[in-house]
Motif scaffolding. Structure first.
Motif, PDB file in Angstrom:
ATOM      1  N   ILE A 146      -5.915  -0.795   9.074  1.00 17.95           N
ATOM      2  CA  ILE A 146      -4.499  -0.657   9.441  1.00 17.95           C
ATOM      3  C   ILE A 146      -4.356  -0.494  10.955  1.00 17.95           C
ATOM      4  O   ILE A 146      -3.465  -1.080  11.579  1.00 17.95           O
ATOM      5  N   SER A 147      -5.240   0.287  11.557  1.00 20.62           N
ATOM      6  CA  SER A 147      -5.165   0.517  13.004  1.00 20.62           C
ATOM      7  C   SER A 147      -5.411  -0.762  13.788  1.00 20.62           C
ATOM      8  O   SER A 147      -4.938  -0.912  14.922  1.00 20.62           O
ATOM      9  N   GLY A 148      -6.153  -1.690  13.197  1.00 14.77           N
ATOM     10  CA  GLY A 148      -6.448  -2.938  13.883  1.00 14.77           C
ATOM     11  C   GLY A 148      -5.340  -3.970  13.797  1.00 14.77           C
ATOM     12  O   GLY A 148      -5.439  -5.053  14.400  1.00 14.77           O
ATOM     13  N   ILE A 149      -4.287  -3.673  13.055  1.00 14.46           N
ATOM     14  CA  ILE A 149      -3.146  -4.599  12.940  1.00 14.46           C
ATOM     15  C   ILE A 149      -2.139  -4.230  14.018  1.00 14.46           C
ATOM     16  O   ILE A 149      -1.662  -3.094  14.073  1.00 14.46           O
ATOM     17  N   HIS A 150      -1.800  -5.181  14.876  1.00 17.07           N
ATOM     18  CA  HIS A 150      -0.964  -4.879  16.034  1.00 17.07           C
ATOM     19  C   HIS A 150       0.428  -5.509  15.959  1.00 17.07           C
ATOM     20  O   HIS A 150       1.245  -5.273  16.850  1.00 17.07           O
ATOM     21  N   PHE A 183      -2.387   6.724   2.127  1.00 12.13           N
ATOM     22  CA  PHE A 183      -3.046   6.815   3.426  1.00 12.13           C
ATOM     23  C   PHE A 183      -2.707   5.631   4.336  1.00 12.13           C
ATOM     24  O   PHE A 183      -3.342   5.437   5.369  1.00 12.13           O
ATOM     25  N   ALA A 184      -1.703   4.855   3.942  1.00  8.84           N
ATOM     26  CA  ALA A 184      -1.276   3.714   4.762  1.00  8.84           C
ATOM     27  C   ALA A 184       0.247   3.621   4.703  1.00  8.84           C
ATOM     28  O   ALA A 184       0.809   2.692   4.123  1.00  8.84           O
ATOM     29  N   THR A 185       0.903   4.606   5.305  1.00  9.42           N
ATOM     30  CA  THR A 185       2.372   4.621   5.253  1.00  9.42           C
ATOM     31  C   THR A 185       2.979   3.481   6.066  1.00  9.42           C
ATOM     32  O   THR A 185       4.172   3.215   5.945  1.00  9.42           O
ATOM     33  N   GLU A 186       2.151   2.811   6.873  1.00  8.54           N
ATOM     34  CA  GLU A 186       2.651   1.638   7.592  1.00  8.54           C
ATOM     35  C   GLU A 186       2.985   0.488   6.646  1.00  8.54           C
ATOM     36  O   GLU A 186       3.727  -0.432   7.006  1.00  8.54           O
ATOM     37  N   ILE A 187       2.424   0.508   5.437  1.00  6.63           N
ATOM     38  CA  ILE A 187       2.760  -0.507   4.433  1.00  6.63           C
ATOM     39  C   ILE A 187       4.134  -0.173   3.875  1.00  6.63           C
ATOM     40  O   ILE A 187       4.318   0.867   3.235  1.00  6.63           O
ATOM     41  N   VAL A 200      -4.269 -11.693  -8.652  1.00  4.77           N
ATOM     42  CA  VAL A 200      -4.274 -13.115  -8.335  1.00  4.77           C
ATOM     43  C   VAL A 200      -3.507 -13.402  -7.050  1.00  4.77           C
ATOM     44  O   VAL A 200      -3.935 -14.175  -6.209  1.00  4.77           O
ATOM     45  N   ASP A 201      -2.339 -12.767  -6.914  1.00  2.60           N
ATOM     46  CA  ASP A 201      -1.488 -13.046  -5.751  1.00  2.60           C
ATOM     47  C   ASP A 201      -0.918 -11.728  -5.247  1.00  2.60           C
ATOM     48  O   ASP A 201      -0.464 -10.895  -6.045  1.00  2.60           O
ATOM     49  N   ALA A 202      -0.932 -11.538  -3.926  1.00  3.18           N
ATOM     50  CA  ALA A 202      -0.421 -10.287  -3.361  1.00  3.18           C
ATOM     51  C   ALA A 202       0.136 -10.531  -1.970  1.00  3.18           C
ATOM     52  O   ALA A 202      -0.341 -11.400  -1.232  1.00  3.18           O
ATOM     53  N   ARG A 203       1.147  -9.741  -1.625  1.00  5.23           N
ATOM     54  CA  ARG A 203       1.716  -9.767  -0.279  1.00  5.23           C
ATOM     55  C   ARG A 203       1.887  -8.327   0.191  1.00  5.23           C
ATOM     56  O   ARG A 203       2.269  -7.458  -0.588  1.00  5.23           O
ATOM     57  N   ILE A 204       1.611  -8.097   1.465  1.00  5.38           N
ATOM     58  CA  ILE A 204       1.747  -6.759   2.047  1.00  5.38           C
ATOM     59  C   ILE A 204       2.541  -6.875   3.343  1.00  5.38           C
ATOM     60  O   ILE A 204       2.198  -7.677   4.216  1.00  5.38           O
ATOM     61  N   LEU A 205       3.597  -6.073   3.449  1.00  2.00           N
ATOM     62  CA  LEU A 205       4.421  -6.036   4.653  1.00  2.00           C
ATOM     63  C   LEU A 205       4.101  -4.771   5.442  1.00  2.00           C
ATOM     64  O   LEU A 205       4.186  -3.661   4.907  1.00  2.00           O
ATOM     65  N   ILE A 206       3.739  -4.936   6.704  1.00  2.39           N
ATOM     66  CA  ILE A 206       3.390  -3.815   7.583  1.00  2.39           C
ATOM     67  C   ILE A 206       4.504  -3.617   8.615  1.00  2.39           C
ATOM     68  O   ILE A 206       4.982  -4.578   9.220  1.00  2.39           O
ATOM     69  N   GLU A 207       4.911  -2.367   8.793  1.00  6.77           N
ATOM     70  CA  GLU A 207       5.822  -2.013   9.888  1.00  6.77           C
ATOM     71  C   GLU A 207       5.286  -0.744  10.537  1.00  6.77           C
ATOM     72  O   GLU A 207       5.142   0.274   9.869  1.00  6.77           O
ATOM     73  N   LYS A 208       4.999  -0.823  11.824  1.00  5.67           N
ATOM     74  CA  LYS A 208       4.461   0.350  12.527  1.00  5.67           C
ATOM     75  C   LYS A 208       5.548   0.992  13.375  1.00  5.67           C
ATOM     76  O   LYS A 208       6.430   0.323  13.872  1.00  5.67           O
TER      77      LYS A 208
END
Length: 686
Positions: free
Chosen positions: A474-478, A656-660, A678-686
């Motif tokens: 997670i920390s590596g996602i900018h 442990f990943a509230t950015e998701i 089979v299929d997944a999507r994850i939205l990140i907001e920091k």
């Protein structure tokens, strides 16, 4: 800040008390007097010399030291009055009935903040403003009616709305539900519903205090606090039911990330109540009915006997109980024959037990005795006994009164005769009983009670979840937005969530090589567009290199396409898991049948992360479609244990990943042996 001056004041002053009992200032004085307040009661009114027999002070500055002040004066006068009373008169508790504060104008909000600041400075309790007051066994500091029967073992009722509190009390009184206290918090500037629960929890005495709490909530300002203290009270033996109003608007907002966005604020409330063990209600009739159920012995099973002299209501109750998952088993055998011989010809004992309109009080007592002592497959008894207008019911209700006291099995009286036998019902209620005048409302409430799980364990399931690695990824996602399929796979790997073998590439040759490695058939999916199927971005059952090459060329022409994903094609029942981060609540996790059915049918269960295994199983088994998950009509069910395990692991990952902010796994393909994403999507907001 709840203190003894608020709960048990030795002296009370009503600022704005009057002789006009049709206005709040006069009504609250009337209720204090008629409620038998034992302390010193004072009134401040510049225009009166005496109010309802009480000598009046013309100005608050003339008062002697006082514990509690009730303000019924215009909002603009309240801040200075509170300052005077707290500073000079030692007042350490305030109930402000007046409106015109933050609920109306900015100027009112300034007044409200000034009052709060003063109360905090002098460590004074504050109820309101904009409320109907506080009612307990020591003082009736409300200006409304009805005043219910007060009993230390009655319900504690906390409401965020004064007017709604009155409607709920009206509903409760006619059912015979008694109260220990009534709290109307109004704007809740200092003391909110969560604070009242905290006080009740931290000061709970199982011998002295009520074990029933009813809540009407319009805003959950501190979900963690509500969860902690409600769960704690329930573990101490209390039972809690609540209405949460105003959840639907947020639930209708547009979905931005496929099915994960179904997790509306209403889902958050549902998840919070489920985790806490709170019975959720949707109307005041349901809330007060559940409150009445709470006053009876707890159900230890699901089997009901219905004793009635009216066939139709017995049938309706049977239908409603059965629909809710409760049972009305057939009564048969020698004891049933023996009971039938004691009743009038034409009576039925099969269940419902119909003693006919001409059945006597003696017949009623005999049937209850058989259900209590002779029929072992019966856990509870519902008695539907009104009047056909032929006789008075004094004797019948006296029999019912005695049997309720004698029987260990709970008895639910359904006495739908308030018009034709009002005095008899009233006398029955005066003996401390409750009445469920509508059998279907009773069954609906019983269903809600029975399906509400116990409070969840507070421990986080960490086994098999690599939290440090999750944080590293997670920390590596900018950048904010939807992460790449490779990041999804890495995060799922850290959480031990299995995924179908796949490759994402812009190279046709690499994908063909991968397909040959895992073996045909495969699935090809476009990478980029959110809703792949809507743009023709999914090809199933691709069985050759040539077919895959054609699909690759076609999909790369789709707008926003950035690559193609190829997966090993597997089969199974489609299930889904979604999640959405709700402000103040945390992550709401949803599960249900997958594919388009989750969007069309919306048959989903909600839980609040982190989840325990017990919570995950409860979520799965509360689905209307659970029979499909379990296996039905010759089809094998899915591996429920692995489905629950993925739900729990996912919830730990989210904790442990509230950015998701949003996540959607749709579908997971499940068989009796395995469950694979089979299929997944994850939205990140920091």
């Amino acid at each position: 800040m709840i203190n003894q001056q608020l709960l048990r004041p030795e002296s009370i002053v009503v600022i704005g008390g009057s002789n006009n009992v049709h206005k709040p200032g006069g009504a609250v004085v009337r209720n204090l007097i008629s409620g038998g307040y034992q302390g010193t009661l004072r009134v401040v009114n510049p225009k009166e010399d005496e109010v309802q027999g009480i000598k009046v002070f013309h100005d608050a500055s003339e008062l002697p030291p006082t514990d509690l002040a009730i303000l019924v004066i215009p909002a603009r006068f309240c801040p200075d009055t509170v300052e005077l009373l707290a500073r000079d008169k030692g007042v350490r508790a305030f109930i402000i009935l007046s409106a015109g504060f933050g609920e109306e104008t900015h100027e009112g909000a300034v007044f409200e903040q000034h009052i709060l600041d003063t109360c905090e400075k002098y460590e004074a309790a504050l109820i309101g403003p904009n409320c109907i007051g506080l009612l307990n066994n020591h003082h009736h500091s409300v200006f409304t009616k009805p005043i219910p029967n007060l009993n230390p073992k009655g319900a504690d009722f906390i409401s965020g709305s004064g007017a709604t509190a009155v409607f709920i009390l009206e509903s409760a009184v006619i059912k015979g539900l008694q109260f220990n206290s009534v709290w109307s918090i109004g704007n809740g500037k200092q003391i909110g519903i969560e604070d009242v629960l905290q006080y009740m929890d931290e000061n709970f005495d199982p011998e002295r205090d009520s074990h029933v709490k009813l809540l009407y909530i319009e805003n959950i300002s501190n979900p963690d606090k509500l969860l902690f203290h409600a769960s704690s009270l329930i573990r101490k033996g209390c039972r809690i039911a609540a209405i949460k109003a105003g959840s639907s608007a947020a639930g209708s907002r547009a979905a931005s990330s496929h099915t994960g966005a179904i997790a509306s604020s209403d889902s958050a409330v549902e998840a919070l109540f489920r985790k806490a063990g709170i019975v959720r209600c949707f109307s005041r009739e349901e809330l007060t009915t559940v409150g009445c159920i709470f006053t009876l012995p707890k159900l230890t099973g699901k089997n009901f006997a219905i004793v009635t002299h009216a066939g139709g209501p017995g049938v309706m109750l049977t239908d409603a109980l059965s629909k809710g998952g409760l049972k009305v088993p057939k009564i048969e055998g020698p004891k049933a024959v023996e009971l039938k011989e004691k009743l009038f010809p034409g009576s039925s004992v099969a269940n419902p037990i119909d003693i006919l309109a001409t059945g006597t009080p003696e017949h009623l007592g005999i049937c209850i005795d058989y259900c209590e002592h002779e029929f072992e497959n019966i856990d509870a008894i519902a008695v539907i006994f009104g009047t056909p207008g032929l006789v008075q019911l004094w004797e019948a209700y006296d029999v019912l009164h005695k049997k309720i006291l004698e029987c260990k099995k709970p008895i639910f009286p359904v006495l739908p005769c308030l018009n034709t036998a009002g005095p008899e019902v009233e006398e029955f209620l005066k003996k401390g009983h409750v009445n469920f005048s509508d059998e279907v409302t009773l069954a609906t409430a019983l269903t809600q009670v029975m399906k509400t799980p116990l409070p969840a364990a507070s421990e986080i399931e960490l086994f098999g979840v690599d939290v440090p690695k999750i944080r590293e990824i997670i920390s590596g996602i900018h950048e904010n937005g939807y992460v790449s399929p490779e990041i999804v796979r890495q995060l799922f790997g850290c959480a031990g969530i299995p995924m179908v073998p796949e490759m994402v590439s812009e190279s046709k040759e690499e994908l063909i090589k991968f397909a040959n490695k895992v073996g045909y058939p495969v699935v090809a999916k476009v990478v980029g567009p959110v809703h792949k199927s809507d743009v023709g971005g999914v090809a199933l059952n691709v069985r050759s290199d040539e077919h895959l090459a054609l699909e690759f060329d076609r999909m790369m022409q789709i707008p926003d396409a950035t690559a193609i994903m190829v997966q090993k094609m597997i089969s199974g029942t489609e299930v889904f898991i979604g999640a959405k981060y709700e402000q103040r609540f945390g992550h709401v996790v949803l599960c249900g049948l997958g594919g388009i059915f989750v969007e069309v049918l919306k048959d989903v269960s909600a839980g609040l992360a982190p989840l325990s295994y017990a919570e995950a199983y409860s979520m799965i088994r509360s689905l209307r479609s659970y029979k499909i998950i379990k296996g039905t009509r010759g089809q094998k069910g899915i591996n429920e244990q692995k489905y629950a395990e993925i739900i729990v692991r996912l919830s730990t990952l989210l904790r442990f990943a509230t950015e998701i902010k949003e996540m959607d796994i749709n579908p997971l393909l499940a068989t009796e042996k395995d469950v694979i994403a089979v299929d997944a999507r994850i939205l990140i907001e920091k």
